[in-house]
Design an enzyme around this catalytic site. Structure first.
Site, short mmCIF file in Angstrom:
data_model
loop_
_atom_site.label_atom_id
_atom_site.label_comp_id
_atom_site.label_asym_id
_atom_site.label_seq_id
_atom_site.Cartn_x
_atom_site.Cartn_y
_atom_site.Cartn_z
N VAL A 167 1.57 3.19 -3.37
CA VAL A 167 0.55 3.72 -3.99
C VAL A 167 0.25 5.15 -3.22
O VAL A 167 0.27 6.18 -3.57
CB VAL A 167 -1.04 3.23 -3.74
N GLU A 168 0.59 5.08 -1.73
CA GLU A 168 0.38 6.25 -0.91
C GLU A 168 1.73 7.13 -0.94
O GLU A 168 1.33 8.41 -1.23
CB GLU A 168 0.46 5.75 0.52
N SER A 169 2.90 6.69 -1.00
CA SER A 169 3.94 7.63 -0.97
C SER A 169 5.20 7.26 -1.79
O SER A 169 6.07 7.82 -1.67
CB SER A 169 4.57 7.54 0.70
N TYR A 216 -7.73 5.33 -6.42
CA TYR A 216 -6.81 4.58 -5.39
C TYR A 216 -6.96 3.17 -5.18
O TYR A 216 -5.83 2.47 -5.36
CB TYR A 216 -7.33 5.10 -3.84
N LEU A 275 0.69 -1.41 -0.14
CA LEU A 275 0.01 0.03 0.04
C LEU A 275 0.94 1.12 -0.05
O LEU A 275 0.44 2.35 -0.83
CB LEU A 275 -0.95 -0.12 1.23
#
Length: 551
Positions: free
Chosen positions: A133-135, A239, A130
């Site tokens: 995708v986040e950072s 997302y 994850l």
């Protein structure tokens, strides 16, 4: 209604036996009976209660079977492939290809820790991807919404899950602490919504926003992610498909045109392994790396929660690479103490006509230092009326001056600065800031580059941030002092007043809203005349309370 209640109890008996499908079928029958029941207002209330009870039982059964894990190994995230997911895969294959490869390369440093904590919590191991995708697996990533760190926590959500912030640390930047917080948050969302894809959507846009979307559908039965997909905000709608696209690629990189073999080999050299040592003084991680002969990059990542890359002036558990522990313990007392607490901050309200460059000149700072202290990029201009923070270092020994050469009169500046000594023989020291160079310092302190090099025994012109230099004439020979020209930038208040008095005329105290054009018109003179009389340029700004000579 009574028959529906009997069916609910019968369903629970089958559930306890492990016959989940039969239990769910019986609940469906009970739900159908409730929908057909008619009656007065009291009956209507009972219908709502039973509908809620049945929905909760269905949710509990799904949570206990299809969407939970017992050992953290089984995949509980449905790896579907549809048009929206394929679109994100193509994006990673083309325009975002470099981003994906670089993120994958960085992930090798963090994945072992994240996977370890996911296994302990019994969550799907796919969630370890994850942060891509986040950072992009950037530990200090900061979004436009002020979300920070690998898992992109905003301050309020960080506080909710135990991530603290103060002058020294921000635990959103710590790998292990933020990972535990993310696991706690994801677990809470999964318990709330019942499936992982909906939980991930809520992780992105917030549970409140998602609940409003569900409520707007006016459907009593529980909703799944793909039922909500077209009602979600655009960013959230992308997302989850981006996350599923990531899983497809990392599960079969060759199928999608990626070869991660080189990245895996190069990153295996880095290990997130460390020992903890309690330290009691402020030290720069840069200095610790030099003295302990360790990697500064590794120290920065291990102790990413340190906001200034400096240990606090209170007991702190410093993470040291295992191979550098023995060396650090042997030389710990030799590492110089860093006086980050000597840096003060004054507040400056931007006036009309002022720019970041003119404010920086006023405080003898670089524009970059002011932008960093106010977390503003070079693309975003400062506007009049805004109150900004200006860092003032108490170790700076020269007088802070305005663009007109006058000493600053702000109460904060008076209490936080040291005056330049009147004695030209007194030695003055200066701490090098980012972007400083010898030529600029020589001009500021009315010295030549060779003079500064001789005073400090410098063999090269390369300076390091934080390096302390002798920059006073007191360190020069007498004939060098006589030959040196006075510096305009650090002229004392008396010198500035003497210069202003050389062309004395009327004295005017600047008021709020004044600018050079308004004052020139008021006294029937020109802007050029005012600037020349006061040692200003037409680009310099003026401030309320400043005294000007008008000829």
């Amino acid at each position: 209604m009574e028959e529906a209640l009997e069916l609910i109890n019968e369903s629970e008996a089958y559930w306890k036996k492990g016959d989940i499908e039969i239990a769910l079928d019986i609940l469906d029958q009970a739900y159908a009976l409730v929908l057909t029941a008619n009656g007065n207002a009291d009956i209507a209330r009972q219908k709502d209660d039973l509908r809620l009870l049945i929905s909760r039982r269905i949710l509990a059964m799904y949570s206990a079977t299809k969407f939970s894990v017992t050992n953290g190994k089984a995949s509980q995230i449905p790896l579907v492939l549809n048009e929206d997911i394929e679109k994100e895969i193509r994006s990673f294959q083309t325009g975002e290809r470099n981003f994906f490869i670089q993120s994958y390369r960085r992930s090798a440093f963090y994945l072992p820790i994240i996977l370890r904590e996911l296994k302990r919590a019994g969550l799907p191991l796919e969630l370890a991807w994850l942060p891509l995708v986040e950072s992009g697996y950037k530990i200090n990533a900061l979004s436009h919404a002020r979300a920070l760190g690998l898992w992109q926590f905003i301050p309020s959500t960080g506080y909710k899950f135990g991530l603290n912030r103060n002058e020294w640390i921000d635990e959103r930047l710590d790998l292990e602490k933020s990972t535990l917080a993310a696991i706690a948050y994801l677990s809470e969302l999964h318990g709330m919504f019942g499936d992982w894809l909906t939980a991930l959507a809520a992780y992105n846009c917030g549970e409140g926003r998602l609940l409003r979307v569900i409520s707007a559908q006016r459907i009593n039965y529980f909703d799944r992610f793909w039922d909500l997909y077209h009602q979600l905000p655009y960013e959230t709608a992308r997302y989850v498909p981006r996350f599923l696209a990531t899983l497809h690629i990392v599960n079969d990189p060759k199928k999608y045109g990626f070869d991660f073999s080189n990245e895996e080999e190069s990153e295996q050299k880095i290990r997130y392994t460390y020992d903890k040592v309690v330290v009691n003084k402020s030290m720069r991680l840069q200095d610790i790396a030099i003295y302990a002969e360790s990697s500064e990059e590794t120290l920065n990542i291990l102790n990413a929660e340190l906001r200034h890359k400096v240990t606090p002036n209170t007991p702190y558990e410093l993470k040291i690479p295992k191979e550098a522990l023995e060396k650090f313990l042997a030389i710990q007392e030799s590492i110089p103490k860093w006086r980050i607490n000597a840096k003060k901050v004054v507040r400056h309200r931007i006036k009309r006509g002022e720019t970041i460059e003119s404010i920086a000149r006023m405080y003898n700072l670089s524009p970059r230092a002011i932008r960093e202290n106010n977390r503003t990029s070079s693309k975003k201009p400062f506007v009049a009326g805004r109150l900004i923070r200006v860092p003032i270092n108490e170790e700076d020994t020269f007088t802070l001056v305005s663009s007109s050469g006058e000493p600053l009169k702000t109460p904060e500046a008076d209490s936080n600065r040291r005056k330049q000594p009147d004695d030209p023989q007194e030695i003055i020291k200066y701490k090098v800031k980012a972007n400083d160079n010898l030529s600029a310092l020589a001009k500021r302190f009315a010295l030549s580059v060779d003079e500064i090099k001789n005073m400090n025994n410098l063999r090269t012109a390369v300076l390091k941030t934080g390096q302390v230099l002798v920059v006073s004439k007191g360190a020069l020979k007498t004939n060098d002092i006589e030959a040196a020209k006075p510096s305009k930038k650090i002229a004392s208040g008396k010198a500035a007043q003497a210069k202003a008095g050389a062309s004395s005329g009327k004295e005017y105290i600047v008021k709020n809203g004044d600018n050079l054009s308004v004052i020139a018109k008021k006294f029937n003179t020109s802007v050029v005349s005012i600037t020349q009389s006061n040692g200003l340029t037409e680009k310099d700004s003026i401030r309320a309370g400043q005294r000007l000579n008008i000829n």
